[in-house]
Design a protein around this motif. Structure first.
Motif, PDB file in Angstrom:
ATOM      1  N   GLN A  38     -25.245  31.979  48.921  1.00 32.59           N
ATOM      2  CA  GLN A  38     -26.179  31.372  49.459  1.00 32.59           C
ATOM      3  C   GLN A  38     -26.187  29.954  49.867  1.00 32.59           C
ATOM      4  OE1 GLN A  38     -27.518  29.191  47.046  1.00 32.59           O
ATOM      5  NE2 GLN A  38     -26.974  30.847  45.027  1.00 32.59           N
ATOM      6  N   SER A  59     -27.884  27.234  48.374  1.00 29.32           N
ATOM      7  CA  SER A  59     -28.211  26.338  47.660  1.00 29.32           C
ATOM      8  C   SER A  59     -26.331  25.956  46.821  1.00 29.32           C
ATOM      9  CB  SER A  59     -28.784  26.397  46.553  1.00 29.32           C
ATOM     10  OG  SER A  59     -28.384  27.929  45.654  1.00 29.32           O
ATOM     11  N   THR A  60     -25.741  27.004  47.024  1.00 33.14           N
ATOM     12  CA  THR A  60     -24.399  26.756  46.795  1.00 33.14           C
ATOM     13  C   THR A  60     -23.482  26.779  47.949  1.00 33.14           C
ATOM     14  OG1 THR A  60     -24.204  29.339  46.027  1.00 33.14           O
ATOM     15  CG2 THR A  60     -24.672  28.003  44.514  1.00 33.14           C
ATOM     16  N   HIS A 105     -32.224  30.620  50.057  1.00 32.54           N
ATOM     17  CA  HIS A 105     -32.531  29.586  48.072  1.00 32.54           C
ATOM     18  C   HIS A 105     -33.902  28.634  48.590  1.00 32.54           C
ATOM     19  CE1 HIS A 105     -30.523  31.823  46.098  1.00 32.54           C
ATOM     20  NE2 HIS A 105     -30.451  31.085  45.010  1.00 32.54           N
ATOM     21  N   ASP A 133     -23.188  33.197  43.113  1.00 32.21           N
ATOM     22  CA  ASP A 133     -24.624  33.314  42.821  1.00 32.21           C
ATOM     23  C   ASP A 133     -24.590  33.857  40.950  1.00 32.21           C
ATOM     24  OD1 ASP A 133     -27.883  32.548  43.672  1.00 32.21           O
ATOM     25  OD2 ASP A 133     -27.332  34.287  42.256  1.00 32.21           O
ATOM     26  N   SER A 134     -25.211  33.848  40.442  1.00 30.70           N
ATOM     27  CA  SER A 134     -24.677  34.870  39.002  1.00 30.70           C
ATOM     28  C   SER A 134     -25.199  36.197  39.506  1.00 30.70           C
ATOM     29  CB  SER A 134     -25.292  34.115  37.528  1.00 30.70           C
ATOM     30  OG  SER A 134     -26.438  33.326  37.788  1.00 30.70           O
ATOM     31  N   HIS A 135     -26.375  35.988  40.130  1.00 27.27           N
ATOM     32  CA  HIS A 135     -26.911  37.537  40.159  1.00 27.27           C
ATOM     33  C   HIS A 135     -26.447  38.528  41.265  1.00 27.27           C
ATOM     34  CE1 HIS A 135     -29.946  35.020  38.039  1.00 27.27           C
ATOM     35  NE2 HIS A 135     -29.810  35.963  37.716  1.00 27.27           N
ATOM     36  N   ILE A 158     -36.846  29.836  41.538  1.00 27.68           N
ATOM     37  CA  ILE A 158     -35.747  28.548  41.521  1.00 27.68           C
ATOM     38  C   ILE A 158     -36.296  27.429  41.642  1.00 27.68           C
ATOM     39  CG2 ILE A 158     -35.179  28.354  43.976  1.00 27.68           C
ATOM     40  CD1 ILE A 158     -33.514  27.942  40.202  1.00 27.68           C
ATOM     41  N   ARG A 197     -34.997  34.684  34.472  1.00 36.11           N
ATOM     42  CA  ARG A 197     -34.653  33.364  33.901  1.00 36.11           C
ATOM     43  C   ARG A 197     -36.146  32.896  33.684  1.00 36.11           C
ATOM     44  NH1 ARG A 197     -29.800  31.895  37.383  1.00 36.11           N
ATOM     45  NH2 ARG A 197     -27.855  33.252  35.762  1.00 36.11           N
ATOM     46  N   ARG A 207     -38.192  25.411  34.347  1.00 34.32           N
ATOM     47  CA  ARG A 207     -37.274  25.739  36.275  1.00 34.32           C
ATOM     48  C   ARG A 207     -38.345  26.338  36.941  1.00 34.32           C
ATOM     49  NH1 ARG A 207     -32.932  29.267  37.497  1.00 34.32           N
ATOM     50  NH2 ARG A 207     -33.070  31.663  38.677  1.00 34.32           N
ATOM     51  N   ARG A 249     -27.909  19.450  46.985  1.00 34.40           N
ATOM     52  CA  ARG A 249     -26.786  20.260  46.763  1.00 34.40           C
ATOM     53  C   ARG A 249     -25.535  19.841  47.460  1.00 34.40           C
ATOM     54  NH1 ARG A 249     -27.121  24.445  43.354  1.00 34.40           N
ATOM     55  NH2 ARG A 249     -29.203  24.464  41.972  1.00 34.40           N
ATOM     56  N   SER A 278     -26.949  29.549  35.979  1.00 42.18           N
ATOM     57  CA  SER A 278     -26.267  29.460  36.854  1.00 42.18           C
ATOM     58  C   SER A 278     -24.793  29.287  37.557  1.00 42.18           C
ATOM     59  CB  SER A 278     -27.149  28.902  37.891  1.00 42.18           C
ATOM     60  OG  SER A 278     -26.084  28.299  38.859  1.00 42.18           O
ATOM     61  N   SER A 279     -24.115  30.105  38.431  1.00 45.06           N
ATOM     62  CA  SER A 279     -23.106  29.512  39.100  1.00 45.06           C
ATOM     63  C   SER A 279     -23.326  28.679  39.700  1.00 45.06           C
ATOM     64  CB  SER A 279     -22.675  30.763  39.967  1.00 45.06           C
ATOM     65  OG  SER A 279     -23.696  30.549  41.378  1.00 45.06           O
ATOM     66  N   ARG A 280     -23.881  27.559  39.929  1.00 43.99           N
ATOM     67  CA  ARG A 280     -23.921  26.335  40.623  1.00 43.99           C
ATOM     68  C   ARG A 280     -22.791  25.245  39.698  1.00 43.99           C
ATOM     69  NH1 ARG A 280     -29.836  25.042  38.112  1.00 43.99           N
ATOM     70  NH2 ARG A 280     -30.281  27.088  39.202  1.00 43.99           N
TER      71      ARG A 280
HETATM   72  C1  MIC Z   1     -30.338  31.148  40.230  1.00 41.89           C
HETATM   73  O1  MIC Z   1     -31.385  31.605  39.798  1.00 41.89           O
HETATM   74  O2  MIC Z   1     -30.417  30.274  39.146  1.00 41.89           O
HETATM   75  C2  MIC Z   1     -29.716  29.959  41.203  1.00 41.89           C
HETATM   76  C3  MIC Z   1     -30.417  29.546  41.662  1.00 41.89           C
HETATM   77  O3  MIC Z   1     -29.281  31.596  42.243  1.00 41.89           O
HETATM   78  C4  MIC Z   1     -28.290  29.311  40.857  1.00 41.89           C
HETATM   79  C5  MIC Z   1     -27.129  29.465  41.663  1.00 41.89           C
HETATM   80  C6  MIC Z   1     -28.208  27.831  41.772  1.00 41.89           C
HETATM   81  O4  MIC Z   1     -27.707  26.897  41.203  1.00 41.89           O
HETATM   82  O5  MIC Z   1     -27.811  27.809  42.766  1.00 41.89           O
HETATM   83  C7  MIC Z   1     -27.106  31.240  40.311  1.00 41.89           C
HETATM   84  O6  MIC Z   1     -28.155  31.717  39.739  1.00 41.89           O
HETATM   85  O7  MIC Z   1     -26.196  31.344  40.740  1.00 41.89           O
END
Ligand code: MIC
Ligand code: SF4
Length: 641
Positions: free
Chosen positions: A35, A37-38, A65, A119-121, A361, A379, A384, A493, A533-535
């Motif tokens: 996506q 943002s990453t 995002h 992305d963590s989801h 987000i 979340r 946030r 980012r 998050s996976s960021r």
């Molecule tokens: C989130 O839900 O925190 C995000 C934004 O989708 C992140 C990715 C990010 O930080 O860009 C995620 O869940 O990986």
């Protein structure tokens, strides 16, 4: 011995290692998603790897995002992603087409395949029986280049669903129950596999809500079987040809097991500020509500939206409530527009947002000071939403819509008869917002506006690591603490120097300045450090600030991988009580760091200020040791090619 679902898919994709929980394995990745943002960072990394064309079966880049365009920055990122993906063979989902996980499920996901997403989801794909895993951008870049994805072979936990949900109790309540039982760290190192008779009572969107929010358990992923219900969903998406039945063997073995009686569940909410802080609506009481936000990758499907429209129809949103609704995809929004449900929402006073992440987000719709905000998201970490003092409760769409009308937290079971909303036999299919990549050997020019900055690369590990404990934080520190994200910061980012000014500031506003003054040092944390998050920015910003090692009681899965990819040494206390033996500002030292890391396992940390030695541990594999020694994955890959 029979295999469970997760083991079956892993076995099919295994490149190295064996199906032994806790050991390092690597798997072949069929599909990737990014996506925006990453993605900017992930594609800069992909370029650095130097593979001309992706080698996956399908890779898709989404813009979902960073969709508020208050300046040129996000639009610069979007153009960069559009051109870089076209050049290298990646499909581009234009802004407006929808949230990555929702669209991937609708249009591209295939049961039995592996999907790696920045992305963590990403585990949302588990709703149709994919092995879908969230990872840092660098890991996704490697997978796009055809490289294996390394992970720790997870344990598999069977969640046995029995019975059937009562009217007005939702899939969201199922995952809230699982969170209440397992907590935000209960899934670390595990795949959560759903089974039992109750599975047959859940539609694909309901399953996807559950696998999506399984990310909040810290799990590697969550998965449902691919069965007749999956086939019907794919057929309604015009993709019956993608269907494959995937069920666990009858004699499948699981490391853990849990049973949930769906019939006993009631509507629930996760209270501020953690997704596992779950209570029933009855326990929480009728608190006054200021904002209701419906949408996000957890609850923005057609089925969710139709229930919301049904509840809103003919009513008016309470005068003290701001109701915002973001349907998850163009497909969903288009169908609501055609069948009149959108008009019902608008007539009731809902503020319709574009199909994107939006308030989830902090991209707009930050609530008022001290607001109570009900959200159908996944979340509710402090701050946030964009408002530090806001109190976010995570609820089902049914609870959210009911409360938007009454102005207080409302049990949807008080609404009367439960509507019959059928899964559509045919979804509205129009992929005109997905742009196919340019053909091979194209001369697409990659457009790099001024917002696109190079990313930081670490140096090889030093012989001695010495510095101060720059900050000491408690348990369950999230990536939103480490690298906050909101409408103001997300546009940067790819600008790590700028982002680093905000690193860990929710915990201590002076941290970045202190880190710079001291030329870097150490971060000390509690358990489940880096959840969320996976960021990879949560590793790259500390890297930029000179962080050499992060020493904690335990790590979250994706974050520790991101630290290693960045060449930052992740250490855990052998004896968790030793956490008490380090205070902020203590000078710490690791002598013979190279030799100690090479030897693996125990690493002696000296607290020079207190004159004591503390034993820490690493669980680095041979390959990860190479990465730490080289100063990160990129250096390591260059050295080994
Ligand atoms: C989130 O839900 O925190 C995000 C934004 O989708 C992140 C990715 C990010 O930080 O860009 C995620 O869940 O990986
Ligand atoms: Fe977007 Fe929120 Fe889902 Fe993250 S959790 S992908 S920000 S909708």
């Amino acid at each position: 011995m029979g295999l469970n679902l997760a083991q079956k898919i892993i076995k099919e994709h295994l490149i190295s290692g064996e199906l032994k929980a806790g050991t390092e394995i690597s798997i072949r990745i069929d599909q990737t998603l990014t996506q925006d943002s990453t993605g900017t960072m992930a594609y800069l990394e992909f370029e650095a790897i130097g593979v001309p064309r992706v080698k996956t079966k399908k890779s898709v880049a989404y813009i979902d995002h960073n969709t508020l365009q208050a300046g040129f920055e996000n639009a610069d990122d979007h153009k960069f992603i559009q051109t870089v993906t076209s050049k290298h063979g990646i499909y581009f989902s234009r802004p407006g087409n929808g949230i990555c996980h929702q669209v991937q499920l609708e249009r591209f996901g295939v049961p039995g395949m592996t999907l790696l997403g920045s992305d963590s989801h990403t585990p949302t794909g588990g709703g149709i029986g994919m092995l879908a895993i969230g990872a840092g951008g660098m890991d996704v870049a490697v997978a796009m280049g055809g490289g294996p994805y390394y992970l720790t072979m997870p344990k598999v936990c069977r969640v046995n669903l029995v019975g059937k949900l009562s009217p007005w109790v939702a899939a969201k309540d199922i995952i809230l129950e699982v969170l209440a039982i397992l907590t935000v760290k209960g899934g670390v190192g595990k795949v959560i596999e759903y089974a039992g008779e109750g599975v047959k009572t859940l539609t694909v969107p309901e399953r996807a809500t559950i696998t999506n929010m399984g990310a909040e358990l810290g799990a590697t992923t969550s998965i449902f079987p691919s069965d007749e219900i999956t086939r019907e969903f794919l057929a309604a998406q015009g993709r019956e040809g993608d269907f494959v039945e995937i069920l666990p063997d009858v004699d499948a073995v699981y490391e853990e097991e849990l049973t949930i009686d769906l019939g006993k569940l009631v509507p629930m909410a996760a209270k501020p500020h953690m997704p596992d802080n779950v209570e029933t609506l009855e326990e929480i009481g009728k608190i006054k509500v200021d904002q209701v936000a419906i949408g996000s990758c957890t609850n923005s499907s057609y089925m969710d939206m139709m229930k919301v429209a049904y509840i809103l129809k003919g009513k008016t949103v309470h005068p003290d409530v701001s109701l915002v609704i973001a349907p998850g995809s163009k497909q969903v929004l288009g169908m609501l527009a055609e069948n009149g449900a959108l008009a019902d929402m608008v007539a009731a006073g809902a503020r319709i947002l574009e199909s994107a992440c939006g308030p989830c987000i902090g991209m707009g719709q930050a609530p008022k000071t001290d607001a109570i905000s009900l959200r159908t998201f996944n979340r509710n970490f402090e701050g946030r939403s964009g408002t530090k003092s806001a109190q976010v409760y995570l609820v089902s769409p049914e609870t959210a819509a009911a409360s938007a009308i009454t102005g207080v937290l409302t049990d949807p079971r008080t609404l009367g008869e439960y509507p019959v909303i059928e899964m559509p036999g045919h979804f509205k299919i129009n992929d005109n917002m997905v742009i196919a990549p340019a053909p091979e050997n194209n001369d697409v020019e990659v457009v790099r506006g001024p917002n696109i900055k190079p990313f930081p690369v670490n140096k090889p590990l030093a012989e001695t690591i010495k510095g101060k404990a720059l900050i000491k934080v408690e348990d369950n520190i999230t990536t939103d603490h480490i690298m906050p994200s909101n409408a103001k910061l997300l546009p940067f980012r790819s600008n790590i120097p700028y982002l680093s000014e905000f690193c860990l500031t929710p915990c201590d506003p002076d941290f970045p300045a202190r880190a710079k003054e001291n030329g870097g040092g150490f971060i000390i944390g509690g358990s489940n450090y880096g959840q969320g998050s996976s960021r990879e920015h949560a590793a790259l910003a500390p890297l930029y600030l000179g962080i050499k090692a992060v020493i904690v009681k335990s790590f979250a899965r994706i974050h520790v991988a991101n630290l290693i990819n960045s060449g930052i040494l992740p250490l855990t206390f052998k004896n968790p009580e030793d956490y008490e033996k380090i205070d902020e500002d203590d000078v710490l030292q690791i002598k013979d760091a190279v030799a100690q890391v090479k030897a693996g396992q125990e690493i002696v940390l000296e607290n020079v200020t207190k004159g004591i030695k503390i034993i820490t541990e690493t669980t680095l594999s041979k390959r990860q040791i190479g990465m730490i020694l080289a100063g990160g994955l990129l250096n390591y890959t260059r050295e080994n090619n």
